[in-house]
Design a protein around this motif. Structure first.
Motif, PDB file in Angstrom:
ATOM      1  N   TRP A 194      30.900  34.961  37.837  1.00 56.05           N
ATOM      2  CA  TRP A 194      32.024  34.531  38.667  1.00 56.05           C
ATOM      3  C   TRP A 194      31.475  33.609  39.756  1.00 56.05           C
ATOM      4  O   TRP A 194      30.454  33.908  40.387  1.00 56.05           O
ATOM      5  CB  TRP A 194      32.727  35.711  39.314  1.00 56.05           C
ATOM      6  CG  TRP A 194      33.593  36.505  38.395  1.00 56.05           C
ATOM      7  CD1 TRP A 194      33.251  37.641  37.711  1.00 56.05           C
ATOM      8  CD2 TRP A 194      34.958  36.229  38.050  1.00 56.05           C
ATOM      9  NE1 TRP A 194      34.320  38.078  36.966  1.00 56.05           N
ATOM     10  CE2 TRP A 194      35.379  37.234  37.159  1.00 56.05           C
ATOM     11  CE3 TRP A 194      35.869  35.230  38.415  1.00 56.05           C
ATOM     12  CZ2 TRP A 194      36.665  37.276  36.623  1.00 56.05           C
ATOM     13  CZ3 TRP A 194      37.144  35.269  37.887  1.00 56.05           C
ATOM     14  CH2 TRP A 194      37.537  36.282  36.999  1.00 56.05           C
ATOM     15  N   SER A 234      43.090  43.806  48.774  1.00 63.84           N
ATOM     16  CA  SER A 234      42.339  43.781  47.515  1.00 63.84           C
ATOM     17  C   SER A 234      43.064  42.956  46.466  1.00 63.84           C
ATOM     18  O   SER A 234      44.299  42.832  46.496  1.00 63.84           O
ATOM     19  CB  SER A 234      42.146  45.200  46.979  1.00 63.84           C
ATOM     20  OG  SER A 234      41.407  46.004  47.871  1.00 63.84           O
ATOM     21  N   PHE A 259      32.769  43.424  46.408  1.00 66.68           N
ATOM     22  CA  PHE A 259      33.224  42.963  45.101  1.00 66.68           C
ATOM     23  C   PHE A 259      32.493  43.725  43.997  1.00 66.68           C
ATOM     24  O   PHE A 259      31.309  44.070  44.144  1.00 66.68           O
ATOM     25  CB  PHE A 259      32.944  41.473  44.918  1.00 66.68           C
ATOM     26  CG  PHE A 259      33.775  40.555  45.769  1.00 66.68           C
ATOM     27  CD1 PHE A 259      34.573  41.027  46.797  1.00 66.68           C
ATOM     28  CD2 PHE A 259      33.751  39.188  45.529  1.00 66.68           C
ATOM     29  CE1 PHE A 259      35.328  40.165  47.572  1.00 66.68           C
ATOM     30  CE2 PHE A 259      34.508  38.310  46.290  1.00 66.68           C
ATOM     31  CZ  PHE A 259      35.290  38.801  47.321  1.00 66.68           C
ATOM     32  N   THR A 260      33.196  43.951  42.889  1.00 67.39           N
ATOM     33  CA  THR A 260      32.607  44.624  41.736  1.00 67.39           C
ATOM     34  C   THR A 260      32.998  43.902  40.459  1.00 67.39           C
ATOM     35  O   THR A 260      34.187  43.622  40.242  1.00 67.39           O
ATOM     36  CB  THR A 260      33.081  46.088  41.652  1.00 67.39           C
ATOM     37  OG1 THR A 260      32.744  46.767  42.857  1.00 67.39           O
ATOM     38  CG2 THR A 260      32.416  46.790  40.474  1.00 67.39           C
ATOM     39  N   TYR A 301      36.128  41.424  34.602  1.00 66.77           N
ATOM     40  CA  TYR A 301      36.957  41.634  35.790  1.00 66.77           C
ATOM     41  C   TYR A 301      36.148  41.391  37.062  1.00 66.77           C
ATOM     42  O   TYR A 301      34.942  41.598  37.091  1.00 66.77           O
ATOM     43  CB  TYR A 301      37.496  43.062  35.816  1.00 66.77           C
ATOM     44  CG  TYR A 301      38.274  43.446  34.595  1.00 66.77           C
ATOM     45  CD1 TYR A 301      37.666  44.136  33.538  1.00 66.77           C
ATOM     46  CD2 TYR A 301      39.625  43.119  34.469  1.00 66.77           C
ATOM     47  CE1 TYR A 301      38.372  44.490  32.407  1.00 66.77           C
ATOM     48  CE2 TYR A 301      40.341  43.475  33.334  1.00 66.77           C
ATOM     49  CZ  TYR A 301      39.714  44.158  32.313  1.00 66.77           C
ATOM     50  OH  TYR A 301      40.425  44.500  31.198  1.00 66.77           O
ATOM     51  N   LEU A 302      36.865  41.002  38.104  1.00 70.38           N
ATOM     52  CA  LEU A 302      36.273  40.897  39.432  1.00 70.38           C
ATOM     53  C   LEU A 302      37.202  41.645  40.386  1.00 70.38           C
ATOM     54  O   LEU A 302      38.288  41.157  40.703  1.00 70.38           O
ATOM     55  CB  LEU A 302      36.118  39.444  39.864  1.00 70.38           C
ATOM     56  CG  LEU A 302      35.564  39.230  41.275  1.00 70.38           C
ATOM     57  CD1 LEU A 302      34.134  39.760  41.367  1.00 70.38           C
ATOM     58  CD2 LEU A 302      35.604  37.753  41.660  1.00 70.38           C
ATOM     59  N   GLN A 303      36.786  42.837  40.787  1.00 78.38           N
ATOM     60  CA  GLN A 303      37.536  43.615  41.764  1.00 78.38           C
ATOM     61  C   GLN A 303      37.067  43.222  43.153  1.00 78.38           C
ATOM     62  O   GLN A 303      35.876  43.333  43.468  1.00 78.38           O
ATOM     63  CB  GLN A 303      37.307  45.116  41.544  1.00 78.38           C
ATOM     64  CG  GLN A 303      37.993  46.008  42.563  1.00 78.38           C
ATOM     65  CD  GLN A 303      39.499  45.950  42.469  1.00 78.38           C
ATOM     66  OE1 GLN A 303      40.058  46.009  41.378  1.00 78.38           O
ATOM     67  NE2 GLN A 303      40.170  45.852  43.612  1.00 78.38           N
ATOM     68  N   GLY A 319      45.253  36.730  37.992  1.00 73.85           N
ATOM     69  CA  GLY A 319      45.175  37.738  39.042  1.00 73.85           C
ATOM     70  C   GLY A 319      45.018  37.200  40.449  1.00 73.85           C
ATOM     71  O   GLY A 319      45.005  37.976  41.409  1.00 73.85           O
ATOM     72  N   ASN A 337      37.571  43.811  47.149  1.00 71.11           N
ATOM     73  CA  ASN A 337      38.083  44.679  48.217  1.00 71.11           C
ATOM     74  C   ASN A 337      37.666  44.137  49.575  1.00 71.11           C
ATOM     75  O   ASN A 337      36.756  43.311  49.682  1.00 71.11           O
ATOM     76  CB  ASN A 337      37.551  46.103  48.035  1.00 71.11           C
ATOM     77  CG  ASN A 337      37.987  46.734  46.727  1.00 71.11           C
ATOM     78  OD1 ASN A 337      39.065  46.450  46.208  1.00 71.11           O
ATOM     79  ND2 ASN A 337      37.134  47.596  46.184  1.00 71.11           N
ATOM     80  N   SER A 368      32.981  43.952  36.305  1.00 72.64           N
ATOM     81  CA  SER A 368      32.872  44.825  35.138  1.00 72.64           C
ATOM     82  C   SER A 368      33.324  44.052  33.911  1.00 72.64           C
ATOM     83  O   SER A 368      33.946  42.990  34.028  1.00 72.64           O
ATOM     84  CB  SER A 368      33.722  46.091  35.329  1.00 72.64           C
ATOM     85  OG  SER A 368      35.090  45.762  35.503  1.00 72.64           O
ATOM     86  N   SER A 394      41.066  38.845  36.439  1.00 72.60           N
ATOM     87  CA  SER A 394      40.700  39.070  35.049  1.00 72.60           C
ATOM     88  C   SER A 394      40.323  37.752  34.412  1.00 72.60           C
ATOM     89  O   SER A 394      40.846  36.694  34.783  1.00 72.60           O
ATOM     90  CB  SER A 394      41.868  39.695  34.278  1.00 72.60           C
ATOM     91  OG  SER A 394      42.244  40.936  34.819  1.00 72.60           O
ATOM     92  N   ARG A 401      42.389  42.018  42.016  1.00 72.99           N
ATOM     93  CA  ARG A 401      41.533  42.111  40.839  1.00 72.99           C
ATOM     94  C   ARG A 401      41.802  40.907  39.948  1.00 72.99           C
ATOM     95  O   ARG A 401      42.936  40.693  39.498  1.00 72.99           O
ATOM     96  CB  ARG A 401      41.773  43.397  40.055  1.00 72.99           C
ATOM     97  CG  ARG A 401      40.751  43.558  38.931  1.00 72.99           C
ATOM     98  CD  ARG A 401      40.874  44.867  38.186  1.00 72.99           C
ATOM     99  NE  ARG A 401      41.884  44.829  37.143  1.00 72.99           N
ATOM    100  CZ  ARG A 401      41.861  45.599  36.066  1.00 72.99           C
ATOM    101  NH1 ARG A 401      40.869  46.468  35.889  1.00 72.99           N
ATOM    102  NH2 ARG A 401      42.829  45.523  35.171  1.00 72.99           N
TER     103      ARG A 401
END
Length: 123
Positions: A36, A17, A67-68, A79-81, A8, A83, A70, A21, A19
């Motif tokens: 992460w 943004s 960052f988020t 995951y690391l989203q 990703g 933004n 999940s 994985s 994301r």
């Protein structure tokens, strides 16, 4: 032995943004905390965030609110989203796993690592 594969990463303009994985092999993923980290050229590896086995997250101040993290234990993936990306977020991003219910901000406390994925944010 758990293996991690990140994906990703890429090039994005500031404010954009991405994301990331991190797919894990092995049946112990669901019992492990995940983290992460990132490393820019010439700098030490830096903590980004972590997620516990139950989904509790904790972030570095530099990424909090942008960052988020999940996880989907059914898919063995974390995951690391990311933004509102900034040029200073440019780095190789690594996911890591820890044989513990809870994460850590110390990279020395993780037991296995992915190969990393490059994130470049242009200004």
């Amino acid at each position: 032995q758990v293996q991690l594969v990140e994906s990703g990463g890429g090039l994005v303009q500031a404010g954009g943004s991405l994301r990331l994985s991190c797919a894990a092999s092995g049946r112990t993923f669901g019992n492990n905390a995940m983290g992460w980290f990132r490393q820019a050229p010439g700098k030490e590896r830096e903590f980004v965030g972590t997620v516990s086995r139950s989904g509790i997250t904790y972030y570095a101040e530099s990424v909090k609110g942008r960052f988020t993290i999940s996880r989907d234990n059914a898919k063995n993936t974390v995951y690391l989203q990311m933004n509102s990306l900034k040029p200073e977020d440019t780095a190789v991003y690594y996911c890591a796993g820890r044989h513990n219910l809870y994460g850590s901000s110390r990279y020395t406390e993780y037991d296995y690592w992915g190969q990393g994925t490059q994130v470049t944010v242009s200004s």
